[in-house]
Enzyme design. Structure first.
Site, short mmCIF file in Angstrom:
data_model
loop_
_atom_site.label_atom_id
_atom_site.label_comp_id
_atom_site.label_asym_id
_atom_site.label_seq_id
_atom_site.Cartn_x
_atom_site.Cartn_y
_atom_site.Cartn_z
CB ILE A 68 -4.95 106.39 25.51
CG1 ILE A 68 -5.99 105.25 25.52
CG2 ILE A 68 -4.18 106.38 24.18
CD1 ILE A 68 -7.09 105.41 24.49
NE ARG A 70 -0.38 106.47 33.57
CZ ARG A 70 -0.46 105.48 34.45
NH1 ARG A 70 -1.62 104.88 34.65
NH2 ARG A 70 0.60 105.08 35.11
CG HIS A 71 0.57 103.80 26.64
ND1 HIS A 71 1.21 102.62 26.92
CD2 HIS A 71 -0.64 103.74 27.27
CE1 HIS A 71 0.42 101.85 27.66
NE2 HIS A 71 -0.69 102.51 27.90
NE ARG A 177 -2.59 100.91 29.41
CZ ARG A 177 -2.86 101.43 30.60
NH1 ARG A 177 -3.70 100.79 31.41
NH2 ARG A 177 -2.29 102.53 31.00
#
Length: 215
Positions: A68, A70-71, A177
């Site tokens: 998560i 990484r967003h 996602r």
């Protein structure tokens, strides 16, 4: 795992439409925002959707939290075990779901393992989790700093995130996602976020549903 709404821009869709009409001041307060937002989504005018935001509280495991985070268009705050020890935030686990590898897709897994195999390895995992928890407590009791002791906690440890992003970022995150190629546990988070999104941004959610979230 749970996903909970914590905050959002007041009347967010009305505000985004108000901002979008900046070049038409005489019509800027038009309460009919649905048609405008639908037009902007269908024609890819995404900057409009950067002016309203929401914050979700997400409880998940450390391995999914890493994905998560990484967003990077979002702002995050995460439970830190440098400060929160066992007393402040009890250590909890989520038993990993065990699936077999997909034969052709490295990003996918399948529920193909026999139940007895799953039970055997989950019993082994439980023993490992219990041992790690016991060692963590011993380290703290011995005076080891929390920031050092936390290194023995496994990826199945649960953590809490606050994830804040504008409407555009949430659209991109959910569209990406919630796809089958996402790890099942992360996809579950995205689908819960989608359900919340549709209550905060109902017009946008309906249009995106009609487009099957193809952005």
């Amino acid at each position: 795992m749970h996903v909970k709404l914590r905050s959002h821009t007041p009347d967010p869709e009305t505000f985004m439409a108000y901002v979008a009409r900046v070049s038409n001041p005489a019509n800027q307060s038009n309460p009919d925002h649905g048609r405008l937002l639908r037009y902007c989504i269908r024609h890819g005018h995404w900057s409009v959707f950067e002016h309203a935001a929401m914050t979700l509280e997400i409880v998940t495991t450390l391995d999914i939290a890493t994905q998560i985070l990484r967003h990077r268009s979002f702002c995050f705050q995460q439970l830190s075990r440098r400060y929160a020890g066992e007393k402040q935030a009890p250590v909890e686990w989520a038993m990993p779901q065990l699936r077999g590898p997909h034969p052709n897709d490295r990003q996918a897994s399948l529920d193909t393992l026999p139940p007895d195999v799953v039970r055997h390895w989950q019993d082994r995992i439980q023993a490992q989790l219990d041992a790690a928890h016991d060692l963590y407590r011993q380290l703290l009791a011995a005076g080891i700093a929390r920031e050092c002791a936390r290194a023995v906690l496994p990826q199945a440890t649960t953590t809490t995130l606050y994830m804040t992003g504008n409407c555009r970022s949430w659209i991109h995150y959910i569209a990406l996602r919630s796809q089958p190629g996402t790890q099942a546990e992360h996809r579950a988070v995205a689908l819960e976020a989608k359900a919340v999104f549709q209550t905060v941004f109902p017009t946008c959610g309906a249009v995106l549903d009609a487009l099957d979230w193809a952005t």
